[in-house]
Motif scaffolding. Structure first.
Motif, mmCIF file in Angstrom:
data_model
loop_
_atom_site.group_PDB
_atom_site.id
_atom_site.type_symbol
_atom_site.label_atom_id
_atom_site.label_comp_id
_atom_site.label_asym_id
_atom_site.label_seq_id
_atom_site.Cartn_x
_atom_site.Cartn_y
_atom_site.Cartn_z
ATOM 1 N N LEU A 235 0.823 -1.207 0.000
ATOM 2 C CA LEU A 235 0.000 0.000 0.000
ATOM 3 C C LEU A 235 0.862 1.264 0.000
ATOM 4 C CD1 LEU A 235 -2.858 -0.969 2.512
ATOM 5 C CD2 LEU A 235 -2.890 -1.073 0.013
ATOM 6 N N GLY A 236 1.949 1.215 -0.760
ATOM 7 C CA GLY A 236 2.826 2.371 -0.870
ATOM 8 C C GLY A 236 3.822 2.507 0.261
ATOM 9 N N MET A 237 3.788 1.606 1.248
ATOM 10 C CA MET A 237 4.717 1.672 2.370
ATOM 11 C C MET A 237 6.023 0.977 1.988
ATOM 12 S SD MET A 237 4.071 0.605 6.374
ATOM 13 C CE MET A 237 4.007 -1.166 6.058
ATOM 14 N N GLU A 238 7.063 1.789 1.783
ATOM 15 C CA GLU A 238 8.350 1.263 1.329
ATOM 16 C C GLU A 238 9.322 1.012 2.470
ATOM 17 O OE1 GLU A 238 8.874 0.457 -1.725
ATOM 18 O OE2 GLU A 238 7.191 1.424 -2.763
ATOM 19 N N GLU A 239 9.058 1.579 3.637
ATOM 20 C CA GLU A 239 9.946 1.409 4.785
ATOM 21 C C GLU A 239 9.130 1.453 6.068
ATOM 22 O OE1 GLU A 239 11.281 6.070 5.276
ATOM 23 O OE2 GLU A 239 12.620 4.671 4.259
ATOM 24 N N PRO A 240 9.684 0.941 7.167
ATOM 25 C CA PRO A 240 8.930 0.925 8.434
ATOM 26 C C PRO A 240 8.589 2.337 8.899
ATOM 27 C CG PRO A 240 10.833 -0.522 8.533
ATOM 28 C CD PRO A 240 10.983 0.263 7.279
ATOM 29 N N LEU A 241 7.500 2.444 9.625
ATOM 30 C CA LEU A 241 7.081 3.742 10.150
ATOM 31 C C LEU A 241 7.754 4.065 11.474
ATOM 32 C CD1 LEU A 241 3.225 3.523 9.431
ATOM 33 C CD2 LEU A 241 5.033 4.504 7.992
ATOM 34 N N PHE A 242 8.077 3.026 12.257
ATOM 35 C CA PHE A 242 8.651 3.243 13.582
ATOM 36 C C PHE A 242 9.786 2.251 13.822
ATOM 37 C CE2 PHE A 242 4.050 4.044 13.777
ATOM 38 C CZ PHE A 242 4.049 5.397 14.081
ATOM 39 N N GLU A 243 10.567 2.552 14.844
ATOM 40 C CA GLU A 243 11.616 1.648 15.304
ATOM 41 C C GLU A 243 11.278 1.193 16.711
ATOM 42 O OE1 GLU A 243 16.252 1.956 14.712
ATOM 43 O OE2 GLU A 243 15.711 3.065 16.526
ATOM 44 N N ALA A 244 11.501 -0.073 17.003
ATOM 45 C CA ALA A 244 11.235 -0.589 18.346
ATOM 46 C C ALA A 244 12.096 0.153 19.363
ATOM 47 C CB ALA A 244 11.524 -2.083 18.407
ATOM 48 N N PRO A 245 11.593 0.406 20.565
ATOM 49 C CA PRO A 245 12.391 1.120 21.584
ATOM 50 C C PRO A 245 13.644 0.345 21.972
ATOM 51 C CG PRO A 245 10.362 0.226 22.528
ATOM 52 C CD PRO A 245 10.251 0.057 21.048
ATOM 53 N N TYR A 246 14.645 1.066 22.431
ATOM 54 C CA TYR A 246 15.956 0.470 22.712
ATOM 55 C C TYR A 246 15.893 -0.580 23.812
ATOM 56 C CZ TYR A 246 16.203 3.271 26.978
ATOM 57 O OH TYR A 246 15.948 3.801 28.220
ATOM 58 N N TRP A 247 14.926 -0.437 24.738
ATOM 59 C CA TRP A 247 14.875 -1.361 25.864
ATOM 60 C C TRP A 247 14.264 -2.714 25.502
ATOM 61 C CZ3 TRP A 247 9.777 -2.385 26.438
ATOM 62 C CH2 TRP A 247 8.861 -1.383 26.085
ATOM 63 N N MET A 248 13.760 -2.846 24.274
ATOM 64 C CA MET A 248 13.237 -4.139 23.831
ATOM 65 C C MET A 248 14.401 -4.951 23.277
ATOM 66 S SD MET A 248 9.507 -3.353 22.126
ATOM 67 C CE MET A 248 9.086 -5.098 22.185
ATOM 68 N N ASN A 249 14.965 -5.783 24.112
ATOM 69 C CA ASN A 249 16.164 -6.539 23.764
ATOM 70 C C ASN A 249 15.850 -7.655 22.778
ATOM 71 O OD1 ASN A 249 17.766 -5.021 25.557
ATOM 72 N ND2 ASN A 249 17.132 -6.317 27.279
#
Length: 397
Positions: A235-249
């Motif tokens: 649907l036109g989304m070529e890259e992720p919208l967000f990055e997982a937070p750093y504390w999610m190991n």
């Protein structure tokens, strides 16, 4: 479908309502019994073919739980002879088996810690106890749908309507997750990310490791500090919208968070579609079907199911589990996340039985506790296995 016809179809049947329910109830129970027989055949042939009890990963355990719910339902049905419970117990079984089908279905060799007869005793009895809790949950939810006033305008009525509707929404979110996974899997969607992690050992030497993770759902959330290897456009989304937070190991944390996001999106869309079709809350849609059902029967079935499941769960999830833990890891208790949540589940149902027997918490209060208790069971089964790292993480493979 046959159970729904047995109960809801009484309004439109030309037969005597009790005769209609008995006839279609027998048809429904016979059909569900054939399904259980097929499931038992699957379980034992897989066991014979692999040489190990099929409860060692999420696919095998969740299918076993679905089979156990059917066994528990069959036992309760023989006690009360009430077809009405099948309207909710059977869909719950279907959802759990469909959820299991999301995971890899290959037979996976048991790790050394699992190669013990106490595994068979621990897992099977714990799952059977949870299956009776599931039947209690189904009866409790039916009780709420039966007695809550969906036309009421008081503050208390609106609060009850909201929480019943939220319970149904939560179930639909799980269904939405299943739909989303199978839809994108059928379309062959793939995305891949690579993540570099730096670690410093006790001698102060830094080392870098590279891990890759594959997505089968479009990556709304990517792993923390990662780079895309390949992403298919959606649907036109070529890259992720967000990055997982750093504390999610862990490299898989972003994928798991992405799965949760997609579950909520798909479930919300499905819920919105149903609301658009019926033009009213789902609880208000189901409530008229429950008319004519004695709420005291539902309350009794819910309590008896939990009362039967509690000692079985106590044996399987606590006593047999501690014996197996001592053999496998050399200690009876280690505060592993799965152990902690199994204890929380046991304490909750202990409180349920205490309030029921000592304080007379019947009816509405008892039904809410039955629903909340099974939510805790689901988190113990799914959330702990797939989100919280621990000694039981192998079952989330």
């Amino acid at each position: 479908m046959f159970y729904v016809i047995a109960i809801a179809g009484k309004k439109w049947s030309n037969r005597d309502p009790e005769q209609h329910e008995r006839r279609w109830g027998r048809i429904a129970f016979g059909t569900s019994s054939l399904g259980l027989a097929a499931h038992l055949a699957f379980f034992f042939t897989r066991w014979a073919g692999s040489g190990q009890i099929p409860t060692s990963n999420m696919y095998e355990f969740m299918t076993f739980l679905g089979m156990s719910i059917m066994i528990a339902f069959t036992i309760v049905y023989f006690i009360y002879r009430k077809a009405l419970l099948g309207m909710f117990a059977l869909p719950l079984t279907v959802i759990i088996v469909a959820y299991a089908s999301v995971f890899p279905q290959e037979v996976q060799p048991l790790i050394p810690a699992l190669q013990n007869v106490w595994l068979k005793v621990h897992v099977t009895t714990a799952a059977l106890g949870e299956a009776f809790f599931a039947v209690g949950f189904a009866a409790g939810l039916m009780y709420l749908l039966r007695v809550v006033d969906f036309k009421g305008k008081t503050k208390e009525a609106r609060r009850s309507q909201f929480w019943v509707e939220f319970s149904l929404y939560t179930i639909i979110v799980i269904v939405g997750f299943i739909f989303a996974v199978f839809a994108f899997r059928g379309a062959g969607y793939e995305a891949q990310f690579v993540q570099e992690q730096s670690k410093i050992d006790t001698k102060g030497i830094e080392s870098t490791t590279t891990e890759t993770v594959d997505y089968t759902l479009p990556p709304i959330v990517k792993p923390y500090n990662s780079q895309a290897v390949s992403i298919e456009s959606f649907l036109g989304m070529e890259e992720p919208l967000f990055e997982a937070p750093y504390w999610m190991n862990g490299v898989n944390s972003g994928r798991k968070l992405n799965t949760v996001v997609w579950s909520v999106i798909a479930g919300t869309l499905l819920y919105g579609l149903l609301r658009l079709v019926f033009r009213k809350p789902l609880g208000a849609v189901i409530h008229p079907v429950m008319e004519g059902i004695d709420p005291e029967d539902l309350d009794e079935i819910s309590y008896r199911s939990i009362a039967i499941g509690f000692p079985i769960f106590t044996l399987g999830a606590l006593i047999f589990a501690m014996i197996w833990a001592n053999i496998a890891w050399g200690r009876f208790w280690g505060w592993d996340p799965k152990e902690v949540w199994a204890l929380i589940t046991w304490l909750f149902y202990s409180a349920y039985l205490h309030f029921r027997l000592s304080r007379g918490w019947q009816g509405l209060r008892s039904a809410w506790l039955a629903v909340i208790g099974f939510v805790i069971v689901l988190f113990t089964l799914i959330g702990v296995n797939l989100i919280i790292a621990g000694l039981h993480s192998y079952s989330g493979v």
